[in-house]
Motif scaffolding. Sequence first.
Motif, PDB file in Angstrom:
ATOM      1  N   LEU A   1       0.838  -1.210   0.000  1.00 40.61           N
ATOM      2  CA  LEU A   1       0.000   0.000   0.000  1.00 40.61           C
ATOM      3  C   LEU A   1       0.865   1.249   0.000  1.00 40.61           C
ATOM      4  O   LEU A   1       0.551   2.243  -0.654  1.00 40.61           O
ATOM      5  N   LYS A   2       1.987   1.206   0.716  1.00 40.57           N
ATOM      6  CA  LYS A   2       2.868   2.369   0.780  1.00 40.57           C
ATOM      7  C   LYS A   2       3.468   2.676  -0.589  1.00 40.57           C
ATOM      8  O   LYS A   2       3.564   3.835  -0.998  1.00 40.57           O
ATOM      9  N   ASP A   3       3.890   1.616  -1.312  1.00 42.40           N
ATOM     10  CA  ASP A   3       4.497   1.821  -2.625  1.00 42.40           C
ATOM     11  C   ASP A   3       3.488   2.373  -3.628  1.00 42.40           C
ATOM     12  O   ASP A   3       3.843   3.163  -4.514  1.00 42.40           O
ATOM     13  N   SER A   4       2.225   1.982  -3.480  1.00 39.53           N
ATOM     14  CA  SER A   4       1.203   2.417  -4.439  1.00 39.53           C
ATOM     15  C   SER A   4       0.839   3.891  -4.271  1.00 39.53           C
ATOM     16  O   SER A   4       0.273   4.511  -5.178  1.00 39.53           O
ATOM     17  N   THR A   5       1.141   4.464  -3.107  1.00 36.29           N
ATOM     18  CA  THR A   5       0.763   5.861  -2.852  1.00 36.29           C
ATOM     19  C   THR A   5       1.972   6.786  -2.704  1.00 36.29           C
ATOM     20  O   THR A   5       1.787   7.971  -2.446  1.00 36.29           O
ATOM     21  N   LYS A   6       3.190   6.264  -2.871  1.00 37.89           N
ATOM     22  CA  LYS A   6       4.368   7.095  -2.598  1.00 37.89           C
ATOM     23  C   LYS A   6       4.545   8.225  -3.607  1.00 37.89           C
ATOM     24  O   LYS A   6       5.243   9.206  -3.324  1.00 37.89           O
ATOM     25  N   SER A   7       3.893   8.120  -4.756  1.00 34.64           N
ATOM     26  CA  SER A   7       4.026   9.190  -5.754  1.00 34.64           C
ATOM     27  C   SER A   7       3.083  10.356  -5.475  1.00 34.64           C
ATOM     28  O   SER A   7       3.199  11.409  -6.110  1.00 34.64           O
ATOM     29  N   SER A   8       2.154  10.191  -4.551  1.00 34.67           N
ATOM     30  CA  SER A   8       1.194  11.255  -4.246  1.00 34.67           C
ATOM     31  C   SER A   8       1.838  12.330  -3.394  1.00 34.67           C
ATOM     32  O   SER A   8       2.468  12.047  -2.373  1.00 34.67           O
ATOM     33  N   LYS A   9       1.654  13.585  -3.784  1.00 30.46           N
ATOM     34  CA  LYS A   9       2.203  14.700  -3.020  1.00 30.46           C
ATOM     35  C   LYS A   9       1.295  15.115  -1.867  1.00 30.46           C
ATOM     36  O   LYS A   9       1.706  15.864  -0.988  1.00 30.46           O
ATOM     37  N   SER A  10       0.063  14.620  -1.862  1.00 28.47           N
ATOM     38  CA  SER A  10      -0.899  15.005  -0.825  1.00 28.47           C
ATOM     39  C   SER A  10      -0.936  14.019   0.337  1.00 28.47           C
ATOM     40  O   SER A  10      -1.649  14.244   1.305  1.00 28.47           O
ATOM     41  N   MET A  11      -0.156  12.919   0.240  1.00 24.67           N
ATOM     42  CA  MET A  11      -0.125  11.908   1.291  1.00 24.67           C
ATOM     43  C   MET A  11       1.300  11.425   1.510  1.00 24.67           C
ATOM     44  O   MET A  11       2.111  11.409   0.585  1.00 24.67           O
ATOM     45  N   GLU A  12       1.554  11.032   2.749  1.00 24.37           N
ATOM     46  CA  GLU A  12       2.842  10.410   3.057  1.00 24.37           C
ATOM     47  C   GLU A  12       2.671   9.447   4.219  1.00 24.37           C
ATOM     48  O   GLU A  12       1.758   9.593   5.030  1.00 24.37           O
ATOM     49  N   TRP A  13       3.555   8.457   4.280  1.00 20.60           N
ATOM     50  CA  TRP A  13       3.470   7.430   5.322  1.00 20.60           C
ATOM     51  C   TRP A  13       4.540   7.648   6.378  1.00 20.60           C
ATOM     52  O   TRP A  13       5.679   7.970   6.076  1.00 20.60           O
ATOM     53  N   VAL A  14       4.160   7.460   7.620  1.00 20.63           N
ATOM     54  CA  VAL A  14       5.090   7.441   8.746  1.00 20.63           C
ATOM     55  C   VAL A  14       4.741   6.196   9.563  1.00 20.63           C
ATOM     56  O   VAL A  14       3.786   6.197  10.336  1.00 20.63           O
ATOM     57  N   GLY A  15       5.478   5.129   9.351  1.00 16.81           N
ATOM     58  CA  GLY A  15       5.139   3.857   9.994  1.00 16.81           C
ATOM     59  C   GLY A  15       3.814   3.335   9.444  1.00 16.81           C
ATOM     60  O   GLY A  15       3.636   3.218   8.221  1.00 16.81           O
ATOM     61  N   ASP A  16       2.871   3.052  10.346  1.00 19.60           N
ATOM     62  CA  ASP A  16       1.547   2.582   9.907  1.00 19.60           C
ATOM     63  C   ASP A  16       0.538   3.725   9.838  1.00 19.60           C
ATOM     64  O   ASP A  16      -0.667   3.495   9.730  1.00 19.60           O
TER      65      ASP A  16
END
Length: 332
Positions: free
Chosen positions: A198-213
């Motif tokens: 899920l993290k890899d599928s959204t890493k290109s979005s500038k409006s979202m980012e992941w920090v752990g879970d």
Amino acid sequence: MHLEEHISSKTDGIKPQEIDWVLTVPAIWSDTAKQFMREAANNGGIPNSRLILALEPEAASIYCKNLLVDRTISSGGRSTLAAFAAGTKYLILDAGDGTTDITVQEIKPDGYIKQIFIVRGDWGGVKVDQAFDEFMLDIVGMETMDKFRNENKAEYLSLCREFEVKRRGIRPDSTAKITLRIPLVLSEQFHGVKGVSLKDSTKSSKSMEWVGDKLRIDPDIFKDFFSKSCRQITHHLNSIFQEPAVVDTDIILMVGDFSETKMLQAAIKSAYHKKLVIIPEEPGLAVLKGAVQFGFNPKIINPRISRFTYGISTIKRSLPHIDPENNKKTGQ
């Protein structure tokens, strides 16, 4: 009943027959629906002699009418006490999580409250929840989301509750990203369906980012969740304010759970900056507290005219030389 048992276990000073029950119902309910509620209460052990039905907008207005000036938030410099003077008309925006009830009432010279206009719509906080649901669908897809809802109900409810907390806290001027904990099982199910994380599928979005879970979302996206609901409410308010009986109403009273959100408050104040917007300290409890006050003084609401009348006898005009004279009655 549970309450009576609880009271009996705590004190001997209150008897069940000394308790009056007030049940709140939507003002738009039909007589059939109200009768159903009354019969349900009777079956639950509440006799009609100790039961009062209160319309939700009327209960809210009773509570707000008795508020002190410093316990309200208004958009202008006018006194809240003056706002509820005799002859004043005001619109009650009862925005709940499911539906929004809009009622216009008037304070009569004797202090009673008269209902003038009422409408209900599904423009409540549920629209915000639906917008968030659509946001999650765009991220994980329908197949993953259905699997998550059906197989992991506890985790799904946990995500909904966390969103509810964040929804209440967001403000129009918020600039910090909103952080939501995404259940691990949702990420695992996404990987099982899509074959990528899920993290890899959204890493290109500038409006979202992941920090752990945790997923950190741009505040503008979060604010946009409110746009449809706020737009629908203001649209219907615009049409209501054009009604002949409502056109001179310049006070808006906001109550209900959804009215606690800063986003809706800001939308109403911005759309109607020339009107006085009154928001109680706890909008979600206005109906409850007003119902208690109504129970102590039910006569504060102006008597209503029945929608239907029922005749029990009839009389016709006497016809000379046809109807018997001994049957003739003369009106006083």
